[in-house]
Design a protein around this motif. Structure first.
Motif, PDB file in Angstrom:
ATOM      1  N   MET A   1       0.833  -1.198   0.000  1.00  0.00           N
ATOM      2  CA  MET A   1       0.000   0.000   0.000  1.00  0.00           C
ATOM      3  C   MET A   1       0.868   1.248   0.000  1.00  0.00           C
ATOM      4  O   MET A   1       1.888   1.308   0.681  1.00  0.00           O
ATOM      5  CB  MET A   1      -0.882   0.020   1.241  1.00  0.00           C
ATOM      6  CG  MET A   1      -2.073  -0.892   1.119  1.00  0.00           C
ATOM      7  SD  MET A   1      -3.218  -0.610   2.458  1.00  0.00           S
ATOM      8  CE  MET A   1      -2.310  -1.223   3.842  1.00  0.00           C
ATOM      9  N   TYR A   2       0.434   2.221  -0.753  1.00  0.00           N
ATOM     10  CA  TYR A   2       1.062   3.545  -0.723  1.00  0.00           C
ATOM     11  C   TYR A   2       0.042   4.534  -0.192  1.00  0.00           C
ATOM     12  O   TYR A   2      -1.159   4.246  -0.156  1.00  0.00           O
ATOM     13  CB  TYR A   2       1.483   3.961  -2.135  1.00  0.00           C
ATOM     14  CG  TYR A   2       2.612   3.130  -2.703  1.00  0.00           C
ATOM     15  CD1 TYR A   2       3.937   3.476  -2.462  1.00  0.00           C
ATOM     16  CD2 TYR A   2       2.344   1.994  -3.470  1.00  0.00           C
ATOM     17  CE1 TYR A   2       4.981   2.703  -2.979  1.00  0.00           C
ATOM     18  CE2 TYR A   2       3.380   1.219  -3.987  1.00  0.00           C
ATOM     19  CZ  TYR A   2       4.695   1.581  -3.741  1.00  0.00           C
ATOM     20  OH  TYR A   2       5.722   0.826  -4.240  1.00  0.00           O
ATOM     21  N   ASN A   3       0.518   5.710   0.205  1.00  0.00           N
ATOM     22  CA  ASN A   3      -0.413   6.791   0.482  1.00  0.00           C
ATOM     23  C   ASN A   3      -0.610   7.586  -0.794  1.00  0.00           C
ATOM     24  O   ASN A   3       0.350   7.852  -1.520  1.00  0.00           O
ATOM     25  CB  ASN A   3       0.134   7.726   1.560  1.00  0.00           C
ATOM     26  CG  ASN A   3       0.022   7.115   2.939  1.00  0.00           C
ATOM     27  OD1 ASN A   3      -0.988   6.483   3.261  1.00  0.00           O
ATOM     28  ND2 ASN A   3       1.056   7.282   3.751  1.00  0.00           N
ATOM     29  N   ILE A   4      -1.843   7.951  -1.059  1.00  0.00           N
ATOM     30  CA  ILE A   4      -2.098   8.824  -2.197  1.00  0.00           C
ATOM     31  C   ILE A   4      -2.558  10.167  -1.648  1.00  0.00           C
ATOM     32  O   ILE A   4      -3.400  10.230  -0.752  1.00  0.00           O
ATOM     33  CB  ILE A   4      -3.123   8.203  -3.178  1.00  0.00           C
ATOM     34  CG1 ILE A   4      -3.344   9.127  -4.385  1.00  0.00           C
ATOM     35  CG2 ILE A   4      -4.445   7.888  -2.503  1.00  0.00           C
ATOM     36  CD1 ILE A   4      -4.114   8.453  -5.515  1.00  0.00           C
ATOM     37  N   GLN A   5      -1.955  11.226  -2.135  1.00  0.00           N
ATOM     38  CA  GLN A   5      -2.299  12.573  -1.673  1.00  0.00           C
ATOM     39  C   GLN A   5      -2.917  13.335  -2.839  1.00  0.00           C
ATOM     40  O   GLN A   5      -2.279  13.579  -3.859  1.00  0.00           O
ATOM     41  CB  GLN A   5      -1.033  13.285  -1.164  1.00  0.00           C
ATOM     42  CG  GLN A   5      -1.327  14.584  -0.435  1.00  0.00           C
ATOM     43  CD  GLN A   5      -0.069  15.177   0.218  1.00  0.00           C
ATOM     44  OE1 GLN A   5       0.961  14.512   0.371  1.00  0.00           O
ATOM     45  NE2 GLN A   5      -0.148  16.448   0.599  1.00  0.00           N
ATOM     46  N   HIS A   6      -4.200  13.655  -2.673  1.00  0.00           N
ATOM     47  CA  HIS A   6      -4.965  14.347  -3.709  1.00  0.00           C
ATOM     48  C   HIS A   6      -5.449  15.643  -3.072  1.00  0.00           C
ATOM     49  O   HIS A   6      -6.329  15.628  -2.222  1.00  0.00           O
ATOM     50  CB  HIS A   6      -6.139  13.463  -4.143  1.00  0.00           C
ATOM     51  CG  HIS A   6      -7.097  14.113  -5.086  1.00  0.00           C
ATOM     52  ND1 HIS A   6      -8.418  14.310  -4.777  1.00  0.00           N
ATOM     53  CD2 HIS A   6      -6.919  14.610  -6.325  1.00  0.00           C
ATOM     54  CE1 HIS A   6      -9.027  14.913  -5.815  1.00  0.00           C
ATOM     55  NE2 HIS A   6      -8.131  15.096  -6.755  1.00  0.00           N
ATOM     56  N   ASN A   7      -4.828  16.747  -3.423  1.00  0.00           N
ATOM     57  CA  ASN A   7      -5.054  18.007  -2.720  1.00  0.00           C
ATOM     58  C   ASN A   7      -4.867  17.799  -1.220  1.00  0.00           C
ATOM     59  O   ASN A   7      -3.857  17.265  -0.818  1.00  0.00           O
ATOM     60  CB  ASN A   7      -6.407  18.607  -3.096  1.00  0.00           C
ATOM     61  CG  ASN A   7      -6.423  18.952  -4.577  1.00  0.00           C
ATOM     62  OD1 ASN A   7      -5.502  19.603  -5.065  1.00  0.00           O
ATOM     63  ND2 ASN A   7      -7.419  18.492  -5.291  1.00  0.00           N
ATOM     64  N   SER A   8      -5.865  18.160  -0.400  1.00  0.00           N
ATOM     65  CA  SER A   8      -5.631  18.026   1.032  1.00  0.00           C
ATOM     66  C   SER A   8      -6.025  16.655   1.576  1.00  0.00           C
ATOM     67  O   SER A   8      -5.968  16.389   2.762  1.00  0.00           O
ATOM     68  CB  SER A   8      -6.398  19.122   1.788  1.00  0.00           C
ATOM     69  OG  SER A   8      -7.775  19.011   1.525  1.00  0.00           O
ATOM     70  N   LYS A   9      -6.417  15.766   0.677  1.00  0.00           N
ATOM     71  CA  LYS A   9      -6.889  14.443   1.103  1.00  0.00           C
ATOM     72  C   LYS A   9      -5.788  13.386   0.985  1.00  0.00           C
ATOM     73  O   LYS A   9      -5.138  13.295  -0.041  1.00  0.00           O
ATOM     74  CB  LYS A   9      -8.052  14.059   0.192  1.00  0.00           C
ATOM     75  CG  LYS A   9      -8.475  12.632   0.252  1.00  0.00           C
ATOM     76  CD  LYS A   9      -9.744  12.505   1.025  1.00  0.00           C
ATOM     77  CE  LYS A   9     -10.133  11.053   1.201  1.00  0.00           C
ATOM     78  NZ  LYS A   9     -11.111  10.922   2.290  1.00  0.00           N
ATOM     79  N   VAL A  10      -5.591  12.626   2.037  1.00  0.00           N
ATOM     80  CA  VAL A  10      -4.629  11.522   1.983  1.00  0.00           C
ATOM     81  C   VAL A  10      -5.354  10.230   2.331  1.00  0.00           C
ATOM     82  O   VAL A  10      -6.096  10.166   3.310  1.00  0.00           O
ATOM     83  CB  VAL A  10      -3.470  11.723   2.993  1.00  0.00           C
ATOM     84  CG1 VAL A  10      -2.489  10.544   2.928  1.00  0.00           C
ATOM     85  CG2 VAL A  10      -2.733  13.032   2.722  1.00  0.00           C
ATOM     86  N   THR A  11      -5.157   9.216   1.502  1.00  0.00           N
ATOM     87  CA  THR A  11      -5.733   7.910   1.816  1.00  0.00           C
ATOM     88  C   THR A  11      -4.778   6.819   1.327  1.00  0.00           C
ATOM     89  O   THR A  11      -3.797   7.115   0.667  1.00  0.00           O
ATOM     90  CB  THR A  11      -7.156   7.762   1.201  1.00  0.00           C
ATOM     91  OG1 THR A  11      -7.694   6.492   1.539  1.00  0.00           O
ATOM     92  CG2 THR A  11      -7.129   7.892  -0.310  1.00  0.00           C
TER      93      THR A  11
END
Ligand SMILES: Nc1nc2c(ncn2[C@@H]2O[C@H](COP(=O)(O)OP(=O)(O)O)[C@@H](O)[C@H]2O)c(=O)[nH]1
Ligand SMILES: [Mg+2]
Lengths: 301, 416
Positions: free
Chosen positions: B331-341
């Motif tokens: 698993m990686y973290n994905i950062q989309h604007n201010s959202k991290v999941t």
């Protein structure tokens, strides 16, 4: 659709506010490094725009070399009172007294390099995970390559070869324990942009930025304020000159420029025409072409 | 006066650094002490004139090796515009740096050495320009002084490039013959190429319309921070602070908050001590909603009449940026604007040979590889397609073992 006027200062401002809010959102214990210079004063205004009517989600931190222009400290205390935010002071004198650093000797002695130790100590003591600073990419060539979110190891070192890619407006603030991030919200501003912004926002500055008469000596071809902090000898001739300062640093290494500029408009006119870049007024950068890169690697801001 | 951000691409020694140095020099943007350092440097051109490339080659390793290895940002302004230049390296092993420099640019300058014409690197750089969705391209045919300022040479190069531009769907391409070293057509129009009737590079950059602030209907604002003073007089104050990515929010607009889907109406828009009627793309503001909805950092306020896509399965182009190869099992973290999941790369659809533009099947992704993948996210993302809305159609991958930014993602479709 409504039209709107969004000029370059608005865009720079909006970008900086966005960065400050990212710091607030991504870190547990951020801090704003406040030097009393115009760039950090600009940061304070930007923080007001980012967080008011709320409080700043970080304290201001001043690394005090003890070799200050009096005007800077007066300004700092007045400003802190006006904005009602917390100020933490890291004292270089204390680091010297504790034997953590040794005062330099000789004619060009300065406390500029000692600041790094005090800064790192202050970061460790308060466990700051992000430190916001007012550095700009136009100041110097090594800085031109630095990211807006720049990772430092626990020794404060910057590794230019291991910089994270920084894409779009997405800032990766993830760090390991012991590391911290330096954040530069006004990376994309030039000196002139800062001055134009200060004029537009009617921001008050310490008086040493404006022309005044002062006792100076000539050192390595530059005018230095005569002060007890400068190691002077018989060869140094003190004379009075109409000067101002373009940066506000340690008194022992911040050179003055001859100037009649008493108003912001005069300063902007002077800079627009001027052919001496701002860092040229700091003795410590002259040492070598790679001076800044070395100091940054060693944890200097 | 507004800002134009552009980046320069070309092979090693095509003259990128010299061109930027020339732009700075001829617009009087170089200060006296920098000039002095230049003059005293022992790196000189063959004819003894100062080497303008040193202005941008900032790191010691670069000065020693005489090459550009990282993105350097440079600034200058004229009466018409403020310019931010990303000087990016051309070597294939620095593809990720070029992608980085390109990600914030509105315009690309592609350099071609007139003696070499369109080469493999030209294809690679142009591909990156199209991948990153840069709308405006200026192709500078450089070193015209070394081909006797020949119109025939110039024409044969642009004919070749036009084929590539069409293949890559680059719509707005401008061609300019220049000599970065001598200054022809960089700031001033050249007397050496009377046959060229177009503008100088600077003149073109000063007036090109970049509409880089999206004025589409896709009003989006990711919430970065909730302002809650919690003082006596501002007891109930609750403002959502963020930067409008795209489109415009007006007072009384109907909005949705994603991912919850809650709907509300814009009650107030604040900017420091002002109240505004509207918030436009690029502006950092505070928005208040009429209803008491639960909103925190990572949520996005959007125009209810033009909703983004929401999906946990997204087809995207990926540029891999880490020395450690992609691992599809972790698993990686994905950062989309201010959202991290969290996310996984669940499938590699193809990889692109960026020198030939051929696609081929692949089961690994290494440093500088580019291709199409499927991203599977833990939480759904509210996104737009990259081509419609760059700011809301992009994300980064972060490796939670190293915390490094390891990938750049451009969303191409939601997978049904
Ligand atoms: N004759 C000629 N030489 C050039 C021109 N532009 C750059 N050069 C030379 O080409 C070499 C590489 O230039 P540089 O700017 O470092 O290329 P970069 O690797 O793309 O940044 C240097 O020796 C330059 O002086 C040009 O227009 N004409
Ligand atoms: Mg170069």
């Amino acid at each position: 659709m409504s039209t709107y006027n969004f000029d370059y200062l608005d865009e720079l401002e909006a970008e900086a506010i966005h960065i400050l809010r990212e710091v607030a959102g991504q870190f547990e214990k951020p801090a704003l490094l406040f030097s009393g210079g115009k760039d950090s004063i600009t940061l304070v205004r930007l923080a007001e725009k980012a967080f008011r009517p709320g409080k700043f989600p970080f304290p201001l931190v001043h690394i005090d070399t003890g070799h200050n222009f009096e005007e800077t400290i007066t300004y700092r205390d007045k400003m802190v009172e006006r904005i009602g935010e917390k100020l933490i002071i890291g004292s270089v004198q204390e680091s010297i007294d504790q034997g953590k650093v040794v005062e330099q000797t000789g004619k060009n002695a300065s406390r500029n390099a000692l600041q790094t130790v005090t800064l790192l100590d202050t970061i460790a003591k308060h466990q700051f995970d992000a430190c916001i600073g007012g550095a700009r990419r136009d100041e110097e060539k090594a800085r031109a390559k630095e990211r807006i979110f720049s990772v430092r190891d626990e020794f404060g070192q910057w590794d230019p070869k291991r910089q994270r890619p920084e894409l779009w407006n997405i800032y990766n603030g993830k760090i390991h324990k012991g590391e911290n991030i330096r954040v530069f919200p006004i990376s994309n501003w030039t000196e002139l942009d800062v001055w134009n912004y200060i004029r537009r926002e009617k921001i008050e500055l310490p008086s040493i930025y404006f022309s005044h008469e002062r006792d100076v000596i000539t050192r390595n071809g530059q005018l230095m304020a005569a002060s007890p902090f400068l190691n002077m000898d018989d060869e140094d001739v003190v004379f009075r000159k109409q000067v101002r300062f373009r940066t506000v640093g340690d008194m022992s290494c911040t050179a003055a420029v001859e100037s009649e500029a008493t108003l912001i408009d005069d300063i902007i006119a002077e800079i627009s025409a001027s052919k001496i870049s701002e860092r040229g007024a700091r003795l410590d950068d002259k040492v070598s072409e790679a001076a800044m890169e070395d100091r940054k690697k060693g944890g200097y801001f | 006066m507004n800002i134009l951000k552009f980046f320069t691409a070309g092979s090693v020694d095509d003259g990128k650094s010299t061109l930027i140095g020339r732009l700075l020099y001829d617009t009087d943007s170089i200060l006296a002490d920098q000039l002095e350092a230049l003059q005293s440097s022992n790196r000189k051109n063959d004819d003894g004139t100062i080497d303008l490339a040193i202005l941008t080659d900032g790191l010691r390793a670069e000065r020693e090796q005489g090459i550009t290895i990282d993105v350097a940002y440079k600034y200058f302004q004229t009466e018409k515009r403020k310019f931010i230049i990303a000087d990016t390296p051309g070597h294939i092993q620095y593809t990720r740096n070029m992608v980085t420099g390109a990600s914030t640019a509105n315009l690309a300058i592609i350099l071609i050495d007139a003696r070499n014409s369109v080469v493999e690197q030209t294809i690679r750089h142009s591909y990156i320009v199209s991948l990153l969705g840069i709308k405006h391209v200026v192709v500078c045919i450089n070193k015209m002084d070394m081909v006797d300022y020949s119109e025939t040479v110039y024409n044969s190069i642009i004919e070749k490039y036009k084929v590539l531009a069409q293949q890559l769907k680059l719509e707005d391409v401008t061609y300019i013959p220049v000599s970065a070293l001598k200054g022809d057509n960089v700031v001033q129009n050249s007397g050496n190429m009377e046959w060229y009737e177009g503008e100088s590079l600077l003149h073109f950059l000063e007036q090109v319309d970049t509409d880089h602030l999206d004025r589409s209907q896709l009003a989006r604002m990711p919430v970065q921070w909730v302002v809650r003073p919690q003082t006596d007089e501002l007891h109930d104050y609750r403002g959502y602070a963020g930067r409008v990515l795209s489109g415009t929010f007006n007072l009384n607009d109907k909005v949705n908050v994603l991912p919850s889907g809650a709907s509300s109406t814009i009650e107030k828009i604040e900017f420091f001590d002002e109240e505004l009627d509207a918030a436009h793309a690029g502006e950092s503001v505070i928005i208040h909603l009429k209803d008491d909805v639960d909103i925190s950092r990572g949520d996005t306020i959007v125009n209810a009449a033009a909703l983004p896509q929401e999906s946990k399965l997204i087809e995207a182009d990926l540029c891999w940026m880490d020395a450690r190869a992609l691992d599809t099992s972790i698993m990686y973290n994905i950062q989309h604007n201010s959202k991290v999941t969290k996310c996984k790369i669940s499938e590699i659809l193809h990889k692109v040979d960026i020198n030939t533009l051929e696609k081929h099947a692949a089961d690994e992704f290494k440093l500088n590889d580019i291709g199409r993948v499927i991203v599977k996210t833990a939480d759904a993302l509210a996104f737009d397609l990259y081509d419609d809305n760059r700011a809301n159609g992009s994300a980064i991958l972060v490796d939670s073992r190293t915390n490094l930014t390891v990938g750049a993602l451009m969303f191409r479709a939601a997978v049904e």
